[in-house]
Write a protein that holds these residues in place. Structure first.
Motif, mmCIF file in Angstrom:
data_model
loop_
_atom_site.group_PDB
_atom_site.id
_atom_site.type_symbol
_atom_site.label_atom_id
_atom_site.label_comp_id
_atom_site.label_asym_id
_atom_site.label_seq_id
_atom_site.Cartn_x
_atom_site.Cartn_y
_atom_site.Cartn_z
ATOM 1 N N GLN A 1 0.831 -1.213 0.000
ATOM 2 C CA GLN A 1 0.000 0.000 0.000
ATOM 3 C C GLN A 1 0.866 1.263 0.000
ATOM 4 O O GLN A 1 0.593 2.212 -0.735
ATOM 5 C CB GLN A 1 -0.928 0.020 1.219
ATOM 6 C CG GLN A 1 -2.129 -0.899 1.052
ATOM 7 C CD GLN A 1 -2.951 -1.046 2.321
ATOM 8 O OE1 GLN A 1 -2.434 -0.884 3.435
ATOM 9 N NE2 GLN A 1 -4.214 -1.377 2.161
ATOM 10 N N ALA A 2 1.907 1.263 0.816
ATOM 11 C CA ALA A 2 2.777 2.450 0.883
ATOM 12 C C ALA A 2 3.446 2.693 -0.467
ATOM 13 O O ALA A 2 3.509 3.829 -0.952
ATOM 14 C CB ALA A 2 3.828 2.254 1.977
ATOM 15 N N ALA A 3 3.919 1.620 -1.085
ATOM 16 C CA ALA A 3 4.581 1.773 -2.393
ATOM 17 C C ALA A 3 3.580 2.202 -3.464
ATOM 18 O O ALA A 3 3.887 3.059 -4.308
ATOM 19 C CB ALA A 3 5.248 0.451 -2.783
ATOM 20 N N ALA A 4 2.382 1.626 -3.427
ATOM 21 C CA ALA A 4 1.378 1.894 -4.477
ATOM 22 C C ALA A 4 0.957 3.357 -4.510
ATOM 23 O O ALA A 4 0.541 3.861 -5.562
ATOM 24 C CB ALA A 4 0.163 0.991 -4.282
ATOM 25 N N ARG A 5 1.074 4.036 -3.375
ATOM 26 C CA ARG A 5 0.703 5.467 -3.360
ATOM 27 C C ARG A 5 1.557 6.271 -4.347
ATOM 28 O O ARG A 5 1.121 7.267 -4.909
ATOM 29 C CB ARG A 5 0.837 6.046 -1.950
ATOM 30 C CG ARG A 5 -0.356 5.687 -1.057
ATOM 31 C CD ARG A 5 -0.430 6.596 0.162
ATOM 32 N NE ARG A 5 0.415 6.127 1.250
ATOM 33 C CZ ARG A 5 0.084 5.163 2.116
ATOM 34 N NH1 ARG A 5 -1.087 4.577 2.024
ATOM 35 N NH2 ARG A 5 0.911 4.796 3.061
ATOM 36 N N LEU A 6 2.783 5.786 -4.582
ATOM 37 C CA LEU A 6 3.683 6.501 -5.494
ATOM 38 C C LEU A 6 3.226 6.415 -6.955
ATOM 39 O O LEU A 6 3.728 7.133 -7.815
ATOM 40 C CB LEU A 6 5.107 5.934 -5.378
ATOM 41 C CG LEU A 6 5.726 6.020 -3.979
ATOM 42 C CD1 LEU A 6 7.069 5.291 -3.951
ATOM 43 C CD2 LEU A 6 5.905 7.485 -3.587
ATOM 44 N N SER A 7 2.259 5.524 -7.218
ATOM 45 C CA SER A 7 1.786 5.373 -8.603
ATOM 46 C C SER A 7 1.065 6.618 -9.088
ATOM 47 O O SER A 7 0.892 6.812 -10.288
ATOM 48 C CB SER A 7 0.848 4.165 -8.718
ATOM 49 O OG SER A 7 -0.335 4.397 -7.960
ATOM 50 N N LEU A 8 0.641 7.456 -8.158
ATOM 51 C CA LEU A 8 -0.181 8.613 -8.544
ATOM 52 C C LEU A 8 0.645 9.866 -8.833
ATOM 53 O O LEU A 8 0.079 10.911 -9.156
ATOM 54 C CB LEU A 8 -1.214 8.905 -7.444
ATOM 55 C CG LEU A 8 -2.198 7.754 -7.205
ATOM 56 C CD1 LEU A 8 -3.100 8.054 -6.026
ATOM 57 C CD2 LEU A 8 -3.043 7.505 -8.447
ATOM 58 N N GLU A 9 1.974 9.753 -8.726
ATOM 59 C CA GLU A 9 2.823 10.915 -9.024
ATOM 60 C C GLU A 9 2.547 11.410 -10.440
ATOM 61 O O GLU A 9 2.625 10.641 -11.402
ATOM 62 C CB GLU A 9 4.303 10.511 -8.942
ATOM 63 C CG GLU A 9 4.880 10.667 -7.562
ATOM 64 C CD GLU A 9 6.299 10.085 -7.470
ATOM 65 O OE1 GLU A 9 6.919 9.835 -8.518
ATOM 66 O OE2 GLU A 9 6.736 9.855 -6.333
ATOM 67 N N GLY A 10 2.202 12.669 -10.563
ATOM 68 C CA GLY A 10 1.975 13.258 -11.896
ATOM 69 C C GLY A 10 0.603 12.984 -12.472
ATOM 70 O O GLY A 10 0.324 13.353 -13.611
ATOM 71 N N ALA A 11 -0.282 12.311 -11.702
ATOM 72 C CA ALA A 11 -1.611 11.977 -12.251
ATOM 73 C C ALA A 11 -2.440 13.241 -12.457
ATOM 74 O O ALA A 11 -2.426 14.147 -11.623
ATOM 75 C CB ALA A 11 -2.330 11.020 -11.301
ATOM 76 N N ARG A 12 -3.157 13.286 -13.572
ATOM 77 C CA ARG A 12 -4.018 14.436 -13.893
ATOM 78 C C ARG A 12 -5.411 13.904 -14.230
ATOM 79 O O ARG A 12 -5.714 13.584 -15.379
ATOM 80 C CB ARG A 12 -3.478 15.192 -15.112
ATOM 81 C CG ARG A 12 -2.158 15.899 -14.887
ATOM 82 C CD ARG A 12 -1.972 17.081 -15.819
ATOM 83 N NE ARG A 12 -2.320 16.811 -17.213
ATOM 84 C CZ ARG A 12 -2.383 17.742 -18.142
ATOM 85 N NH1 ARG A 12 -2.168 18.994 -17.862
ATOM 86 N NH2 ARG A 12 -2.679 17.424 -19.395
ATOM 87 N N PRO A 13 -6.284 13.779 -13.203
ATOM 88 C CA PRO A 13 -7.613 13.235 -13.497
ATOM 89 C C PRO A 13 -8.462 14.217 -14.294
ATOM 90 O O PRO A 13 -8.252 15.429 -14.233
ATOM 91 C CB PRO A 13 -8.207 12.996 -12.109
ATOM 92 C CG PRO A 13 -7.489 13.938 -11.215
ATOM 93 C CD PRO A 13 -6.107 14.097 -11.778
ATOM 94 N N LEU A 14 -9.435 13.666 -15.003
ATOM 95 C CA LEU A 14 -10.393 14.466 -15.781
ATOM 96 C C LEU A 14 -11.728 14.457 -15.042
ATOM 97 O O LEU A 14 -11.869 13.783 -14.009
ATOM 98 C CB LEU A 14 -10.537 13.851 -17.177
ATOM 99 C CG LEU A 14 -9.241 13.779 -17.989
ATOM 100 C CD1 LEU A 14 -9.326 12.696 -19.053
ATOM 101 C CD2 LEU A 14 -8.946 15.142 -18.613
#
Ligand SMILES: Cc1cc2nc3c(=O)[nH]c(=O)nc-3n(C[C@H](O)[C@H](O)[C@H](O)COP(=O)(O)OP(=O)(O)OC[C@H]3O[C@@H](n4cnc5c(N)ncnc54)[C@H](O)[C@@H]3O)c2cc1C
Ligand code: SF4
Length: 325
Positions: free
Chosen positions: A287-300
């Motif tokens: 879970q802690a590592a997976a949070r890094l997946s959102l770096e730079g995410a730009r939702p619509l």
């Protein structure tokens, strides 16, 4: 559908010559003919490459080598693929339908076009179909669109499942064109949209995909593909994850992760991988590592749910690898 000619070739050299003179290569036709019927694609001349000797699936030392014309179904059912590269088999089985998998080639799968609905609506603005016309998805229906790697010109996701697995496993591809052969990582095939979304891949004019090579190694066998979608089959990913772990003495030595359904190309998440090294596998670590997946995410407007679904899918995929001691 507009009229077109079709010519069969029996050698790679003849295919390259035809493709170099502007003819469009056709393999299974499951993407290309579909788009020609809707007049999204309008090639006047096709070159049928199905007679080329590029269907072989074999093991070379510990690498899996897949010819560009190998069918998705044949690759998924191949005993060596199931034994040595189960992630590849699983990602293929999760894609399309049995009938399509029987027709569709690996080369064609990697070069399939986006599934954005506006791409297929000839009267909608779409920079990919008609460069400079705008992007109807940005202020329109964008529930299935990307949150990573987007630009102000295109937000469509790359639709291939097996490409996600190939990127996670550091696969390479061999291509051949009028200037000779070259080999590069599958990850490098896919271009970000930037301000040229009509340019989708790194192949040069006249280049053919010859084969894909997947390196063997400790990651290969402890690897899983998880695809989350609206229906259990015959549907593209909302979010998918190809995850692999190499665990020794209760500690993660190496991790691999690429995701689909969220990026404008199959999206490798190296920051998540790095965060796992040296840790004992377990839900909190994932879970802690997976949070890094959102770096730079730009939702619509329509796809904020992917901010929640992406890390959850990653955690579940790592748990499925069986890497928990
Ligand atoms: C209803 C539907 C559902 C689907 N669902 C999924 C899914 O869930 N997951 C998924 O991953 N895919 C899915 N697909 C896509 C499917 O996997 C692709 O259509 C298929 O893999 C394309 O392969 P093909 O051989 O038919 O390509 P073609 O249609 O023959 O060609 C596609 C493109 O690749 C080019 N090309 C083909 N071979 C080569 C080569 N060797 N070298 C250079 N260029 C080449 C062609 O010129 C063309 O531009 C779906 C398709 C349909 C129609
Ligand atoms: S997201 Fe890309 S494919 Fe879809 S309308 Fe916009 S430019 Fe076209």
């Amino acid at each position: 559908m507009l009229p077109f000619t079709i010519e069969k070739v029996t050698s790679v050299e003849a295919a390259i010559a035809a493709a170099s003179s502007g003819r469009r290569v056709i393999a299974g036709g499951t993407t290309l003919i579909d788009l020609m019927r809707e007049e999204v694609e309008q090639p006047e001349h096709l070159v049928d490459i199905n007679a080329l000797p590029l269907s072989e699936i074999c093991i070379d030392r510990s690498d899996l080598v897949i010819g560009a014309l190998a069918r998705m179904a044949d690759v998924a059912a191949h005993p060596d693929v199931q034994r040595l590269q189960p992630l590849i088999a699983e990602s293929l089985i999760e894609g399309a339908s049995p009938q399509l998998r029987n027709m569709a080639s690996i080369g064609g799968n990697l070069l399939q076009r986006v599934r954005c609905p506006y791409f297929r609506m000839l009267d909608a603005s779409c920079n990919k179909r008609n460069s400079g016309s705008g992007c109807a998805a940005i202020d329109g229906l964008n529930v299935g669109h990307a949150i990573l790697g987007t630009s102000d010109h295109c937000v469509a996701t790359h639709p291939s499942d097996v490409a996600v697995a190939l990127v996670a496993l550091d696969a390479t591809m061999r291509v051949k064109g009028p200037e000779g052969e070259r080999t590069f990582r599958v990850e490098e095939l896919f271009r970000l949209p930037g301000d040229t979304p009509h340019l989708e891949h790194a192949l040069l004019p006249g280049e053919l995909i010859i084969e894909v090579r997947v390196p063997g190694g400790p990651n290969s066998r402890r690897a899983r593909y998880l695809k989350v979608r609206d229906r259990a089959s015959y549907e593209f990913a909302l979010v998918s994850a190809a995850a692999a772990l190499d665990v020794a003495d209760g500690v993660i030595r190496e991790a691999r992760l690429a995701v689909g359904g969220v990026g404008t190309r199959p999206w490798r998440l190296r920051a998540v991988e790095a965060a796992l090294i040296g840790k004992a596998p377990g839900r909190q670590v994932f879970q802690a590592a997976a949070r890094l997946s959102l770096e730079g995410a730009r939702p619509l407007s329509g796809n904020h749910y992917k901010l929640e679904l992406l890390p959850r899918t990653i955690v579940r995929a790592f748990e499925m690898t069986g890497g928990i001691a």
